[in-house]
Design a protein around this motif. Structure first.
Motif, PDB file in Angstrom:
ATOM      1  N   LYS A 179       0.841  -1.199   0.000  1.00 60.13           N
ATOM      2  CA  LYS A 179       0.000   0.000   0.000  1.00 60.13           C
ATOM      3  C   LYS A 179       0.878   1.252   0.000  1.00 60.13           C
ATOM      4  CE  LYS A 179      -3.875  -2.267   2.119  1.00 60.13           C
ATOM      5  NZ  LYS A 179      -4.832  -2.310   3.206  1.00 60.13           N
ATOM      6  N   ASN A 180       1.890   1.200  -0.865  1.00 57.26           N
ATOM      7  CA  ASN A 180       2.843   2.288  -0.984  1.00 57.26           C
ATOM      8  C   ASN A 180       3.520   2.185  -2.347  1.00 57.26           C
ATOM      9  OD1 ASN A 180       4.338   4.468  -0.235  1.00 57.26           O
ATOM     10  ND2 ASN A 180       5.212   3.532   1.607  1.00 57.26           N
ATOM     11  N   THR A 181       4.324   3.161  -2.701  1.00 56.37           N
ATOM     12  CA  THR A 181       5.039   3.088  -3.963  1.00 56.37           C
ATOM     13  C   THR A 181       6.276   2.220  -3.820  1.00 56.37           C
ATOM     14  OG1 THR A 181       6.245   5.109  -3.460  1.00 56.37           O
ATOM     15  CG2 THR A 181       4.247   5.336  -4.777  1.00 56.37           C
ATOM     16  N   SER A 182       6.649   1.579  -4.918  1.00 56.27           N
ATOM     17  CA  SER A 182       7.843   0.755  -4.971  1.00 56.27           C
ATOM     18  C   SER A 182       8.627   1.146  -6.213  1.00 56.27           C
ATOM     19  CB  SER A 182       7.481  -0.725  -5.042  1.00 56.27           C
ATOM     20  OG  SER A 182       6.850  -1.130  -3.862  1.00 56.27           O
ATOM     21  N   HIS A 183       9.892   0.738  -6.249  1.00 57.82           N
ATOM     22  CA  HIS A 183      10.758   1.053  -7.368  1.00 57.82           C
ATOM     23  C   HIS A 183      11.386  -0.227  -7.889  1.00 57.82           C
ATOM     24  CE1 HIS A 183      10.319   5.184  -6.110  1.00 57.82           C
ATOM     25  NE2 HIS A 183      10.803   4.871  -4.918  1.00 57.82           N
ATOM     26  N   LYS A 184      11.612  -0.251  -9.210  1.00 63.29           N
ATOM     27  CA  LYS A 184      12.229  -1.407  -9.845  1.00 63.29           C
ATOM     28  C   LYS A 184      13.230  -0.900 -10.863  1.00 63.29           C
ATOM     29  CE  LYS A 184      11.164  -5.459 -12.598  1.00 63.29           C
ATOM     30  NZ  LYS A 184      10.118  -6.206 -13.290  1.00 63.29           N
TER      31      LYS A 184
END
Length: 67
Positions: free
Chosen positions: A28-33
């Motif tokens: 329930k948050n932003t993620s990075h890839k």
């Protein structure tokens, strides 16, 4: 989904990577890839790209327009 250019200062020099930022419903948050590892700025300059930060910033802008 948004792409951005990550600039990291390491001992060997400035390291560039293209990242994707997205919403992760599990956290329930932003993620990075990491999408693409570009390498050290000095190595990119030696390979013929005079200003790698400007060049890849434009590439990332184009990727965001296409997405």
């Amino acid at each position: 989904m948004a792409f951005f250019l990550k600039k990291t200062n390491l001992k060997k020099g400035l390291y560039l990577q293209i990242y994707d930022s997205f919403y992760n419903p599990e956290k329930k948050n932003t993620s990075h890839k990491c999408i693409e590892t570009l390498g050290y700025a000095q190595d990119l300059i030696d390979s013929g790209i005079s200003d790698p930060i400007k060049y890849y910033s434009e590439v990332v802008s184009q990727m965001n327009l296409e997405a």
